[in-house]
Scaffold this motif. Structure first.
Motif, PDB file in Angstrom:
ATOM      1  N   ARG A 140      53.524  32.269  61.287  1.00 50.82           N
ATOM      2  CA  ARG A 140      54.459  31.275  61.301  1.00 50.82           C
ATOM      3  C   ARG A 140      54.061  29.899  62.076  1.00 50.82           C
ATOM      4  NH1 ARG A 140      60.067  33.782  62.704  1.00 50.82           N
ATOM      5  NH2 ARG A 140      60.429  31.540  62.901  1.00 50.82           N
ATOM      6  N   VAL A 141      52.937  30.068  62.646  1.00 52.38           N
ATOM      7  CA  VAL A 141      52.504  28.694  63.327  1.00 52.38           C
ATOM      8  C   VAL A 141      51.191  28.375  63.029  1.00 52.38           C
ATOM      9  CG1 VAL A 141      52.067  27.417  65.576  1.00 52.38           C
ATOM     10  CG2 VAL A 141      54.007  29.176  65.497  1.00 52.38           C
ATOM     11  N   THR A 142      50.115  29.137  63.094  1.00 52.93           N
ATOM     12  CA  THR A 142      48.702  28.909  62.828  1.00 52.93           C
ATOM     13  C   THR A 142      48.517  28.884  61.494  1.00 52.93           C
ATOM     14  OG1 THR A 142      48.260  30.550  64.851  1.00 52.93           O
ATOM     15  CG2 THR A 142      46.270  29.688  63.764  1.00 52.93           C
ATOM     16  N   PHE A 143      48.874  29.799  60.634  1.00 55.65           N
ATOM     17  CA  PHE A 143      48.577  29.509  59.259  1.00 55.65           C
ATOM     18  C   PHE A 143      48.879  28.267  58.690  1.00 55.65           C
ATOM     19  CE2 PHE A 143      49.459  30.571  54.735  1.00 55.65           C
ATOM     20  CZ  PHE A 143      48.088  31.135  54.458  1.00 55.65           C
ATOM     21  N   PRO A 144      50.221  28.049  58.804  1.00 55.43           N
ATOM     22  CA  PRO A 144      50.725  26.548  58.152  1.00 55.43           C
ATOM     23  C   PRO A 144      49.949  25.530  58.746  1.00 55.43           C
ATOM     24  CG  PRO A 144      52.514  27.862  59.078  1.00 55.43           C
ATOM     25  CD  PRO A 144      51.611  28.670  59.608  1.00 55.43           C
ATOM     26  N   LEU A 145      49.630  25.587  59.862  1.00 54.82           N
ATOM     27  CA  LEU A 145      48.926  24.450  60.498  1.00 54.82           C
ATOM     28  C   LEU A 145      47.420  24.011  59.816  1.00 54.82           C
ATOM     29  CD1 LEU A 145      49.842  24.242  64.118  1.00 54.82           C
ATOM     30  CD2 LEU A 145      50.396  22.436  62.675  1.00 54.82           C
ATOM     31  N   ILE A 146      46.636  25.362  59.565  1.00 50.94           N
ATOM     32  CA  ILE A 146      45.392  25.231  58.937  1.00 50.94           C
ATOM     33  C   ILE A 146      45.341  25.389  57.435  1.00 50.94           C
ATOM     34  CG2 ILE A 146      44.316  26.129  61.198  1.00 50.94           C
ATOM     35  CD1 ILE A 146      44.058  28.874  59.877  1.00 50.94           C
ATOM     36  N   LEU A 147      46.623  25.489  56.803  1.00 45.14           N
ATOM     37  CA  LEU A 147      46.817  25.538  55.456  1.00 45.14           C
ATOM     38  C   LEU A 147      45.791  24.655  54.656  1.00 45.14           C
ATOM     39  CD1 LEU A 147      47.677  27.396  53.382  1.00 45.14           C
ATOM     40  CD2 LEU A 147      49.795  26.158  52.969  1.00 45.14           C
ATOM     41  N   PRO A 148      45.968  23.290  54.969  1.00 46.68           N
ATOM     42  CA  PRO A 148      45.186  22.204  54.366  1.00 46.68           C
ATOM     43  C   PRO A 148      43.770  22.518  54.514  1.00 46.68           C
ATOM     44  CG  PRO A 148      46.699  21.376  55.709  1.00 46.68           C
ATOM     45  CD  PRO A 148      46.736  22.682  56.171  1.00 46.68           C
ATOM     46  N   GLY A 149      43.169  22.873  55.491  1.00 41.48           N
ATOM     47  CA  GLY A 149      41.836  23.490  55.661  1.00 41.48           C
ATOM     48  C   GLY A 149      41.506  24.497  54.883  1.00 41.48           C
ATOM     49  N   ILE A 150      42.323  25.567  54.526  1.00 42.81           N
ATOM     50  CA  ILE A 150      42.161  26.661  53.793  1.00 42.81           C
ATOM     51  C   ILE A 150      41.996  26.382  52.475  1.00 42.81           C
ATOM     52  CG2 ILE A 150      43.065  28.843  52.930  1.00 42.81           C
ATOM     53  CD1 ILE A 150      44.150  29.256  55.717  1.00 42.81           C
ATOM     54  N   LEU A 151      42.692  25.527  51.890  1.00 42.20           N
ATOM     55  CA  LEU A 151      42.929  24.818  50.629  1.00 42.20           C
ATOM     56  C   LEU A 151      41.755  24.029  50.251  1.00 42.20           C
ATOM     57  CD1 LEU A 151      46.911  23.955  50.046  1.00 42.20           C
ATOM     58  CD2 LEU A 151      45.521  25.882  49.227  1.00 42.20           C
ATOM     59  N   ALA A 152      41.378  23.186  51.159  1.00 40.77           N
ATOM     60  CA  ALA A 152      39.937  22.550  51.085  1.00 40.77           C
ATOM     61  C   ALA A 152      38.658  23.392  50.982  1.00 40.77           C
ATOM     62  CB  ALA A 152      39.821  21.447  52.203  1.00 40.77           C
ATOM     63  N   SER A 153      38.852  24.338  51.838  1.00 43.79           N
ATOM     64  CA  SER A 153      37.867  25.275  51.755  1.00 43.79           C
ATOM     65  C   SER A 153      37.605  26.220  50.371  1.00 43.79           C
ATOM     66  CB  SER A 153      37.807  26.250  52.927  1.00 43.79           C
ATOM     67  OG  SER A 153      37.036  27.405  52.701  1.00 43.79           O
ATOM     68  N   LEU A 154      38.845  26.449  49.791  1.00 44.85           N
ATOM     69  CA  LEU A 154      38.851  27.259  48.811  1.00 44.85           C
ATOM     70  C   LEU A 154      38.163  26.425  47.395  1.00 44.85           C
ATOM     71  CD1 LEU A 154      42.271  28.849  48.787  1.00 44.85           C
ATOM     72  CD2 LEU A 154      40.247  30.126  48.710  1.00 44.85           C
ATOM     73  N   LEU A 155      38.610  25.091  47.556  1.00 43.92           N
ATOM     74  CA  LEU A 155      38.287  24.225  46.374  1.00 43.92           C
ATOM     75  C   LEU A 155      36.843  23.983  46.677  1.00 43.92           C
ATOM     76  CD1 LEU A 155      41.142  21.643  46.100  1.00 43.92           C
ATOM     77  CD2 LEU A 155      40.445  23.379  44.392  1.00 43.92           C
ATOM     78  N   LEU A 156      36.301  23.631  47.726  1.00 45.29           N
ATOM     79  CA  LEU A 156      34.873  23.305  47.711  1.00 45.29           C
ATOM     80  C   LEU A 156      33.791  24.368  47.516  1.00 45.29           C
ATOM     81  CD1 LEU A 156      34.731  20.939  51.120  1.00 45.29           C
ATOM     82  CD2 LEU A 156      34.694  20.266  48.680  1.00 45.29           C
ATOM     83  N   THR A 157      34.314  25.344  47.972  1.00 42.41           N
ATOM     84  CA  THR A 157      33.421  26.774  47.803  1.00 42.41           C
ATOM     85  C   THR A 157      33.547  27.166  46.266  1.00 42.41           C
ATOM     86  OG1 THR A 157      35.220  28.301  48.661  1.00 42.41           O
ATOM     87  CG2 THR A 157      33.479  27.798  50.047  1.00 42.41           C
ATOM     88  N   PHE A 158      34.630  26.905  45.569  1.00 44.77           N
ATOM     89  CA  PHE A 158      34.814  27.156  44.329  1.00 44.77           C
ATOM     90  C   PHE A 158      33.953  26.490  43.520  1.00 44.77           C
ATOM     91  CE2 PHE A 158      36.475  26.274  40.008  1.00 44.77           C
ATOM     92  CZ  PHE A 158      36.482  27.670  39.619  1.00 44.77           C
ATOM     93  N   ILE A 159      34.013  25.189  43.724  1.00 45.85           N
ATOM     94  CA  ILE A 159      32.995  24.124  43.149  1.00 45.85           C
ATOM     95  C   ILE A 159      31.617  24.449  43.301  1.00 45.85           C
ATOM     96  CG2 ILE A 159      32.407  21.554  42.998  1.00 45.85           C
ATOM     97  CD1 ILE A 159      35.272  21.043  43.277  1.00 45.85           C
ATOM     98  N   THR A 160      31.413  24.696  44.520  1.00 44.83           N
ATOM     99  CA  THR A 160      29.803  24.955  44.752  1.00 44.83           C
ATOM    100  C   THR A 160      29.396  26.199  44.051  1.00 44.83           C
ATOM    101  OG1 THR A 160      30.289  24.187  46.980  1.00 44.83           O
ATOM    102  CG2 THR A 160      28.135  25.506  46.496  1.00 44.83           C
ATOM    103  N   SER A 161      30.321  27.245  44.063  1.00 48.55           N
ATOM    104  CA  SER A 161      29.809  28.591  43.031  1.00 48.55           C
ATOM    105  C   SER A 161      29.781  28.084  41.694  1.00 48.55           C
ATOM    106  CB  SER A 161      30.939  29.585  43.287  1.00 48.55           C
ATOM    107  OG  SER A 161      30.605  30.698  42.256  1.00 48.55           O
ATOM    108  N   PHE A 162      30.732  27.665  41.064  1.00 53.77           N
ATOM    109  CA  PHE A 162      30.780  27.072  39.897  1.00 53.77           C
ATOM    110  C   PHE A 162      29.638  26.262  39.299  1.00 53.77           C
ATOM    111  CE2 PHE A 162      32.583  24.702  36.077  1.00 53.77           C
ATOM    112  CZ  PHE A 162      33.125  25.665  35.376  1.00 53.77           C
ATOM    113  N   ASP A 163      28.836  25.501  40.377  1.00 53.21           N
ATOM    114  CA  ASP A 163      27.818  24.619  39.746  1.00 53.21           C
ATOM    115  C   ASP A 163      26.599  25.222  40.005  1.00 53.21           C
ATOM    116  OD1 ASP A 163      26.856  22.370  38.719  1.00 53.21           O
ATOM    117  OD2 ASP A 163      26.503  21.416  40.980  1.00 53.21           O
ATOM    118  N   GLU A 164      26.544  26.294  40.504  1.00 49.53           N
ATOM    119  CA  GLU A 164      25.048  27.063  41.346  1.00 49.53           C
ATOM    120  C   GLU A 164      24.416  27.535  40.149  1.00 49.53           C
ATOM    121  OE1 GLU A 164      22.038  28.899  42.778  1.00 49.53           O
ATOM    122  OE2 GLU A 164      23.583  30.120  41.738  1.00 49.53           O
TER     123      GLU A 164
END
Lengths: 298, 263
Positions: free
Chosen positions: B175-199
């Motif tokens: 209820r506290v930590t997860f919502p606060l770091i959600l933007p970081g999680i989404l950014a990490s998902l996108l960056l790692t996806f693109i990195t893998s997709f291009d490798e």
């Protein structure tokens, strides 16, 4: 207000139990890295100490692979060429990127964000196709040659553009530009502007101020960029294969051949370990040297 | 005067960065099999042909699968590790982080062949799963970097307040930590996806009979008549990547009033 005990309470434990929780959180990542990195690299080391006859490995241990890797002239040429090309790529990329990063950090003002976005967009295309684009541009009937002939500036296609170390350097300096611009920009951005004013007040002209204040303070970014570019480009496979030709082939090409067509895994393993070590040594020596030089200038 | 010289240089450098990238869309609409000037007229047939290429679509499916698995797993691992190093004072944190970021300092070709050797030694076949393992090595350091920055940016007092108000550890997290770091999680998902997709290189050694998209493209580069189609594919990847990265940047900076610092 950040008391260690209170923090541990949130996680439902105190003191050493909190630390134990911390290790449990790290464990899965370390396990994956051990399985995917440490174990395979250990196996490469084992293979490099074997002989291969047919498809079976020798029982005992041998340094024969290393003897051949270090002794054969063609391999030595390839090692030196790979290190030389990447060294040149690193130098060219950093030199080209520095003024760009300087411009964004000090002169772009409000447009800073726009410039940063504009500079990073080209790097989100497929790496493979970015490299391939250079083959299209520099090729015999490529964009430059067909364009120049169309304009009547040349009668015959220029052949010195592609399949040599030059085309490898140009392509890599393009492909890795972001890895130079961003770290240098970050370290320039961090510089305390009052230091620059102080230098001016004390009578330093712009050039002297740059050499004595700005450049030394931005060296961490320059060193970081150099390492980030040098390490992967030495082992790059795509670029020498697509635009290098025989004169521009690099160490990754022979490693690939040993694991592919020739199928001599011990040889390939020894080549991989020697090149990894060489890259680490050169990069380490460079970092030490650059730090020493920076300290002296200051 | 000197300011103008620097501006001119910056514009020239920008052109150097963009020219090769613009080759892709320009010649993907060119009505000729040959990639050379003069342009022969406008066509969308390369895009139409691309849509009918089932082998390409299959490789695209493989890349999407590998990219999603890599993104989810590396972000999960990154989340646990980032939490561990920002939350607890652990002995050996530096050594552990150094070990985890080691793949950044090892050429991809060495990562690829070492995993190839290991699969051979345990007798496992080459597969997309092996590619995911290889991509995790490259992506986990990125995920940790993004997530540590996010964890360091938020106020620990909020968690303490939640605990003081009687929530237990898990409820506080959700209820506290997860919502606060959600933007970081989404950014990490996108960056790692693109990195893998291009490798390319790791997948080249490990994918076996199931090519990912870059491995498929590599195979196509040998056939001159298929090049305009490959360029059309590159133009599409460019457009989608730019959209995804813009989204990631936006999400990463959401709510954090800090100047943007590159990846």
């Amino acid at each position: 207000m950040r008391r260690q005990g209170n923090g541990a309470n949130v996680a439902g434990g105190t003191g050493s139990q909190g630390a134990q929780n911390g290790y449990w959180l790290l464990a899965p990542t370390l396990a994956v890295m051990a399985l995917g990195l440490a174990a395979p690299l250990g196996l490469v080391a084992v293979y490099s100490l074997k002989n291969q006859t047919g498809i079976s490995l020798s029982e005992g241990w041998t340094l024969a692979q290393y003897g051949e890797v270090l002794g054969r002239a063609s391999y030595r040429t390839l090692f030196w060429r790979s290190l030389g090309i990447s060294g040149l790529v690193t130098l060219v990329t950093v030199l080209l990127a520095y003024p760009m990063a300087y411009f964004v950090a000090f002169k772009a003002r409000r447009a800073k964000f726009v410039w940063l976005i504009a500079l990073t967009i080209p790097f989100w295309t497929s790496y493979l196709l970015r490299v391939f684009a250079w083959k299209i541009i520099l090729g015999f009937d490529g964009v430059i040659n067909s364009g120049l002939m169309r304009l009547g500036l040349i009668d015959h296609p220029l052949t010195f553009l592609l399949y040599n170390p030059f085309s490898v350097v140009v392509t890599l300096a393009h492909a890795w530009a972001a890895f130079a611009i961003l770290p240098i920009y970050v370290s320039l951005e961090k510089i305390d502007r009052s230091l620059l004013e102080a230098a001016t007040d004390l009578g330093d002209g712009p050039l002297r101020r740059f050499l004595r204040v700005t450049l030394p303070l931005s060296m961490p970014g320059v060193i970081g960029a150099a390492v980030l570019i040098f390490v992967p480009t030495t082992g790059d496979y795509v670029t020498p294969t697509l635009v290098g030709g025989p004169a521009g082939s690099m160490i990754a090409n022979v490693i690939e051949i040993q694991f592919g067509r020739i199928g001599n895994w011990p040889m390939g393993s020894a080549l991989a370990l020697v090149s990894m070590t060489a890259v680490a040594l050169v990069a380490g020596a460079f970092v030490l040297l650059a730090r020493w030089a920076t300290a002296r200038v200051r | 005067m000197r300011k103008h010289a620097l501006l001119l240089y910056a514009l020239a450098y920008l052109a150097f960065l963009y020219v090769p990238v613009l080759v892709l869309p320009i010649f993907s609409f060119n009505d000729s099999q040959f990639i050379a000037f003069p342009l022969a007229g406008f066509t969308t047939r390369w895009y139409a042909r691309l849509g009918a290429d089932t082998a390409m679509l299959h490789a695209l499916g493989n890349s999407l699968k590998v990219g999603m698995a890599t993104a989810l797993l590396s972000t999960l691992l990154g989340l646990l590790a980032a939490r561990a190093v920002t939350r607890y004072r652990l002995r050996g944190t530096h050594a552990a982080l150094g070990f985890i970021s080691l793949p950044l300092f090892i050429p991809d070709i060495v990562l690829g062949i070492s995993l190839l050797l290991m699969l051979g030694a345990i007798g496992l076949p080459l597969s997309l799963g092996a590619v995911v393992l290889g991509h995790l090595l490259v992506c986990v350091p990125f995920a940790i970097t993004v997530l540590v920055a996010r964890f360091e940016g938020f106020d620990r007092d909020l968690e303490e307040a939640s605990a003081d108000l009687g929530e237990d550890g898990w409820m506080t997290f959700w209820r506290v930590t997860f919502p606060l770091i959600l933007p970081g999680i989404l950014a990490s998902l996108l960056l790692t996806f693109i990195t893998s997709f291009d490798e390319f290189l790791v997948a080249y050694f490990l994918s076996g009979t199931e090519p990912t998209l870059p491995v498929y493209i590599w195979g196509q580069l040998r056939f001159p008549e298929r090049l305009p189609m490959v360029l059309a594919l590159g133009a599409i990847i460019l457009a989608v990547s730019v959209a995804l990265v813009a989204l990631a940047e936006y999400v990463r900076n959401a709510g954090v009033k800090k100047p943007m610092v590159g990846a």
